[in-house]
Structure formats: C-alpha cells, structure tokens
Design a protein around this motif. Structure first.
Motif: not given
Lengths: 206, 55
Positions: A9-10, A51, A82, B2-3, B6-8, B12
C-alpha cells in the motif's frame, strides 16, 4: 508503485510526510451543500496531495442525492477530504472538507472538535442547501465565514443581496471566491482567520 | 487519522477502532490537538495568518 495489483500500500510520498519538527496543529473545516466545490478548495490550497475518499457516484445515489444544477458531477465525497498547510516548522494547519449531504451529518461530531472555525461554501444556484449547514454550525457555536463559489454558469448576485438571501447577520463575513484558484481559496482562509481574530479581540460570540 | 484511513483505504470508523486498540496496547502515540478555547489564542491566529500570506 501505486498501480492496481501491487501488493504494497503506497504511503505518503517523501515530500508529503509531516515534518518531525511539527508540534502543534490547528484545524479548519470546509463545509457546504452537495457539489459546491469543497474538494476543489481543499485541493487548491493544500501543500500535500490532498487525500480524498471521493467515490464515483453510482446508481444508488440517483434520486437520493439531489444533484440539480450539477448534472455533470460524477464523483462525490463520501467521507471527507483532507489537506495540510505548514504554517511554520512547528505549526501545521489541517483542512477538512466535509460532506454536505444530510445523511453524513453524523461525521460532523468528531470533525468539529477542536476546529478553529469553518468555511461555508455556497453555490448561488442552490442557496437552500446552505441553510441547514449554517444552522448546524450556529447550533454548535462554530464561528464561520461564507464563501460564494463563483461557478462560471451560475447567476451572479451582489454580495449584500446574498447576505440578505442567506439571512446572515452583519458581522459574518461573506465573499466571492473561485475554489479552483489557490490565491482565491487562500483569501477565504485569511478572511476566516481575520474574523476569528476579531472575535478573539472583542471576546464576543465565543 | 484521516490521513491513515485514506492511505490504507480503510473506513474512518474502522481506523478509529484500530487506533484505539493500538493506543491501549501502547503501539501508537497520540498527541493532543489544539483545542478551541473559549477565546482562541490570538498568537496562534496571527501565526496562521502570517503563514497563509506566504503561500
């Protein structure tokens, strides 16, 4: 690296990582009705790749989501956007764009906790969407400014006319903006900051 | 938070549960955010304004 089928996952790009010197964070929330351009605004001022949990609007949304006036809109924010701006080496500003649809209001609870203030983004073609949003903010005692996103095909009104139409008290700043332009979005944030500053000076409307 | 979600690509709320568990197990650290006080700190607002001006 971040194409479909990749196992890893990046994570954030190196330049997007929060600097280690950051010690404190302030938060601003951008709210508005459906399709007013919150995602665009967060994207135009954020220094990191914003994001977004935006998803393509599906059949399921037809008849549920009122997209009058934005028929070409094919994606909508299901959770939030975000973005981040480094103010100093120690201080970062977080921007949260939050969905306008009524059925996502439960998200607001956590989102407004600790927020300095809010920007209410308005589309002149669908003013009525903004009433609910502003009402909710007033209920919560969150100070806000109103930014009218100037869509190219939207009718233009004088700011004072809009103030009356939105039933805003004279102390609440209202301005026009172009959410696609960074400078314009920054000016909106500046207006909010000046407004908060004046509130802090007078001590009224805490 | 939140970050991370979003990445994973995780919802939420799921992230919240996971992080709470991790906090209890002392696997992650949480830093308290600046809270909105009855009167917002003027120096903070001024710092933010200065920063925005440089954008």
């Amino acid at each position: 690296m971040d194409f479909k089928g990749s196992d890893t996952i990046p994570g954030p790009r190196a330049e997007d990582q929060l600097p280690h010197t950051a010690q404190s964070a302030a938060k601003i929330v951008i709210v508005g009705g459906f399709g007013v351009g919150k995602t665009t605004m967060v994207g135009s001022v954020s220094e990191i790749t914003p994001l977004t949990t935006e998803e393509t609007m599906t059949q399921a949304g037809i008849g549920v989501d009122d997209n009058f006036g934005s028929a070409s809109k094919t994606a909508t924010t299901v959770a939030m956007d975000f973005g981040r701006i480094s103010i100093t080496e120690q201080l970062v500003l977080y921007l949260f764009g939050t969905p306008g649809q009524q059925r996502f209001w439960f998200l607001w609870n956590g989102l407004f906790e600790g927020a300095l203030g809010a920007v209410v983004l308005v589309d002149t073609r669908r003013l009525e969407v903004s009433f609910d949003v502003m009402g909710r903010l007033e209920e919560r005692g969150v100070p806000f400014v109103v930014a009218v996103n100037a869509f190219p095909d939207a009718p233009r009104y004088a700011i004072e006319e809009l103030r009356t139409a939105l039933d805003l008290t004279p102390d609440i700043p209202i301005m026009e903006c172009d959410a696609r332009r960074r400078a314009s979005s920054r000016d909106v944030l500046m207006t909010l900051m000046r407004f908060l500053h004046s509130l802090a000076m007078t001590g009224s409307r805490t | 938070m939140a970050e991370l979600s979003a990445y994973l690509h995780l919802p939420f709320s799921a992230m919240g549960v996971l992080l709470t568990e991790m906090l209890t197990a002392e696997l992650v650290q949480a830093r308290a955010p600046i809270v909105r006080k009855a009167r917002t700190d003027r120096s903070l607002l001024e710092a933010v304004m200065n920063g925005l001006q440089r954008l």
